[in-house]
Motif scaffolding. Structure first.
Motif, short mmCIF file in Angstrom:
data_model
loop_
_atom_site.label_atom_id
_atom_site.label_comp_id
_atom_site.label_asym_id
_atom_site.label_seq_id
_atom_site.Cartn_x
_atom_site.Cartn_y
_atom_site.Cartn_z
N SER A 91 1.24 -17.92 -36.84
CA SER A 91 1.07 -17.38 -35.48
C SER A 91 0.01 -16.29 -35.47
N THR A 92 -0.01 -15.50 -36.53
CA THR A 92 -1.00 -14.43 -36.63
C THR A 92 -2.40 -15.04 -36.65
N PHE A 93 -2.55 -16.12 -37.37
CA PHE A 93 -3.85 -16.82 -37.44
C PHE A 93 -4.29 -17.27 -36.04
N LEU A 94 -3.37 -17.88 -35.30
CA LEU A 94 -3.71 -18.34 -33.94
C LEU A 94 -4.06 -17.17 -33.03
N ARG A 95 -3.30 -16.08 -33.17
CA ARG A 95 -3.57 -14.90 -32.32
C ARG A 95 -4.95 -14.32 -32.63
N VAL A 96 -5.23 -14.14 -33.93
CA VAL A 96 -6.50 -13.51 -34.32
C VAL A 96 -7.68 -14.40 -33.88
N LEU A 97 -7.52 -15.71 -34.05
CA LEU A 97 -8.59 -16.63 -33.63
C LEU A 97 -8.85 -16.53 -32.14
N SER A 98 -7.79 -16.31 -31.37
CA SER A 98 -8.01 -16.25 -29.92
C SER A 98 -8.27 -14.83 -29.43
N GLY A 99 -8.58 -13.93 -30.38
CA GLY A 99 -9.04 -12.59 -30.03
C GLY A 99 -7.94 -11.60 -29.71
N LYS A 100 -6.69 -11.96 -30.04
CA LYS A 100 -5.59 -11.03 -29.76
C LYS A 100 -5.23 -10.26 -31.03
N PRO A 101 -4.72 -9.04 -30.89
CA PRO A 101 -4.32 -8.30 -32.10
C PRO A 101 -3.05 -8.89 -32.71
N LEU A 178 -6.27 -37.29 -44.52
CA LEU A 178 -6.37 -36.08 -43.70
C LEU A 178 -7.01 -34.93 -44.48
N PRO A 179 -8.10 -34.35 -43.96
CA PRO A 179 -8.66 -33.16 -44.62
C PRO A 179 -7.66 -31.99 -44.52
N VAL A 180 -7.51 -31.26 -45.62
CA VAL A 180 -6.51 -30.19 -45.67
C VAL A 180 -7.16 -28.88 -46.10
N VAL A 181 -6.90 -27.83 -45.33
CA VAL A 181 -7.37 -26.49 -45.70
C VAL A 181 -6.14 -25.65 -46.03
N PRO A 230 -11.26 -10.16 -43.94
CA PRO A 230 -10.10 -10.82 -43.36
C PRO A 230 -10.04 -12.32 -43.61
N GLY A 231 -11.19 -12.96 -43.74
CA GLY A 231 -11.18 -14.38 -44.10
C GLY A 231 -11.01 -15.33 -42.94
N THR A 232 -10.60 -14.84 -41.78
CA THR A 232 -10.38 -15.75 -40.65
C THR A 232 -11.68 -16.45 -40.25
N VAL A 233 -12.79 -15.71 -40.33
CA VAL A 233 -14.08 -16.28 -39.95
C VAL A 233 -14.45 -17.45 -40.87
N HIS A 234 -14.17 -17.27 -42.18
CA HIS A 234 -14.49 -18.35 -43.12
C HIS A 234 -13.66 -19.60 -42.82
N TRP A 236 -12.43 -20.48 -39.93
CA TRP A 236 -12.93 -21.06 -38.68
C TRP A 236 -14.22 -21.84 -38.93
N LYS A 237 -15.12 -21.26 -39.73
CA LYS A 237 -16.39 -21.95 -40.01
C LYS A 237 -16.15 -23.26 -40.74
N LEU A 238 -15.23 -23.23 -41.70
CA LEU A 238 -14.93 -24.47 -42.43
C LEU A 238 -14.31 -25.50 -41.48
N LEU A 239 -13.43 -25.03 -40.59
CA LEU A 239 -12.82 -25.97 -39.63
C LEU A 239 -13.89 -26.63 -38.77
N LEU A 240 -14.84 -25.82 -38.31
CA LEU A 240 -15.90 -26.39 -37.46
C LEU A 240 -16.71 -27.43 -38.22
N GLU A 241 -16.96 -27.15 -39.50
CA GLU A 241 -17.70 -28.14 -40.31
C GLU A 241 -16.91 -29.44 -40.44
N LEU A 242 -15.62 -29.29 -40.71
CA LEU A 242 -14.79 -30.49 -40.89
C LEU A 242 -14.61 -31.28 -39.61
N LEU A 243 -14.63 -30.57 -38.49
CA LEU A 243 -14.38 -31.23 -37.21
C LEU A 243 -15.64 -31.83 -36.59
#
Ligand SMILES: Nc1nc2c(ncn2[C@@H]2O[C@H](COP(=O)(O)OP(=O)(O)OP(=O)(O)O)[C@@H](O)[C@H]2O)c(=O)[nH]1
Ligand SMILES: [Mg+2]
Length: 244
Positions: A91-101, A178-181, A230-234, A236-243
């Motif tokens: 849940s923290t990952f989803l919150r941080v990705l959507s710009g929430k603390p 299925l690609p897995v991260v 924090p690593g969240t950016v990495h 997200w970038k990997l997800l965008l590449e895979l998608l």
């Protein structure tokens, strides 16, 4: 001895679990549509996706109007399933990705939780299913519906790592394409396992080279204020590449 009849409590719990599973599945289908079927053909260039646009005036043909309204072209959707044991940081990952603390403390997800993030070429739907034991049973129903699986692990939860490994491998077996991260979260904690240790303990070394499995270190919501990676950016970038 005659078999003991199932107690009413067991029956009620079984019924509730079945209903919850069905509801989750229907909501998923309604919200996300046909899942991986809608993916671009791998042979087709992803940049073939056009941005959403209304028809130009000179493209307008009154005869078309009788059949259908000019529709805003929708962006393609990509689906990401976010799983992992309770407390891993989904849940923290989803919150941080959507710009929430991040929230203070652990508030378990009793069902599912989702966010939709637009990008230039497509929209990314991220779906978390809670990691408590009674919800893990439903995880496998969703893996064939998505484009990428993110599996979040608490790197400092040494005691429950074998459970995380078992659940991860069940999912890997369920869909071999299925690609897995795998996100090794909470690297900020002093007791966090190293990446080498996690790779070994999660049994990732044994996985066929052909399969797309990535292990990324992260501290999605670091405890101390001074932690800089924090690593969240990495992720997200990997997800965008895979998608793409
Ligand atoms: N130290 C540290 N704590 C974190 C990190 N990421 C998340 N947490 C904390 O871990 C706890 C659990 O996070 P959640 O995101 O709620 O966990 P979850 O995986 O969604 O759990 P369920 O919904 O129960 O399956 C929270 O208190 C977060 O603040 C991190 O990188 N470092
Ligand atoms: Mg949660």
């Amino acid at each position: 001895m005659a078999p003991r009849p199932l107690g009413p409590l067991v029956l009620a719990l079984g019924g509730a679990a079945a209903v919850l599973g069905s509801v989750l599945f229907i909501l998923w289908k309604t919200y996300f549509g046909r899942g991986r079927e809608r993916r671009w053909d791998r042979g087709e260039a992803w940049w073939g996706a056009e941005a959403a646009r209304l028809p130009e005036w000179d493209e307008w043909d009154p005869e078309d109007e009788e059949d259908e309204e000019p529709a805003l072209e929708e962006l393609e959707q990509r689906e990401v399933l976010v799983l992992g044991l309770d407390g891993a940081g989904k849940s923290t990952f989803l919150r941080v990705l959507s710009g929430k603390p991040p929230l203070e403390g652990h508030i378990p997800t009793w069902g599912f939780n989702s966010v939709r993030l637009p990008t230039k070429d497509f929209e990314v739907d991220l779906l978390e299913i809670g990691g408590s034991q009674n919800l893990r049973f439903y995880w496998k129903e969703f893996v064939s519906e998505v484009d990428v699986l993110v599996f979040v692990v608490d790197s400092a939860d040494r005691l429950r790592l074998p459970w995380a490994r078992q659940e991860l491998h069940k999912l890997l077996d369920k869909d071999p394409d299925l690609p897995v991260v795998v996100v090794a979260n909470k690297q900020d904690l002093s007791e966090a396992m190293s990446m080498g240790e996690l790779q070994r303990e999660l049994g990732l070394q044994a996985i066929d080279n052909q399969r797309e499995v990535f292990l990324l270190a992260a501290s999605i919501a670091p405890a101390g204020p001074s932690f800089e990676e924090p690593g969240t950016v990495h992720i997200w970038k990997l997800l965008l590449e895979l998608l793409s």
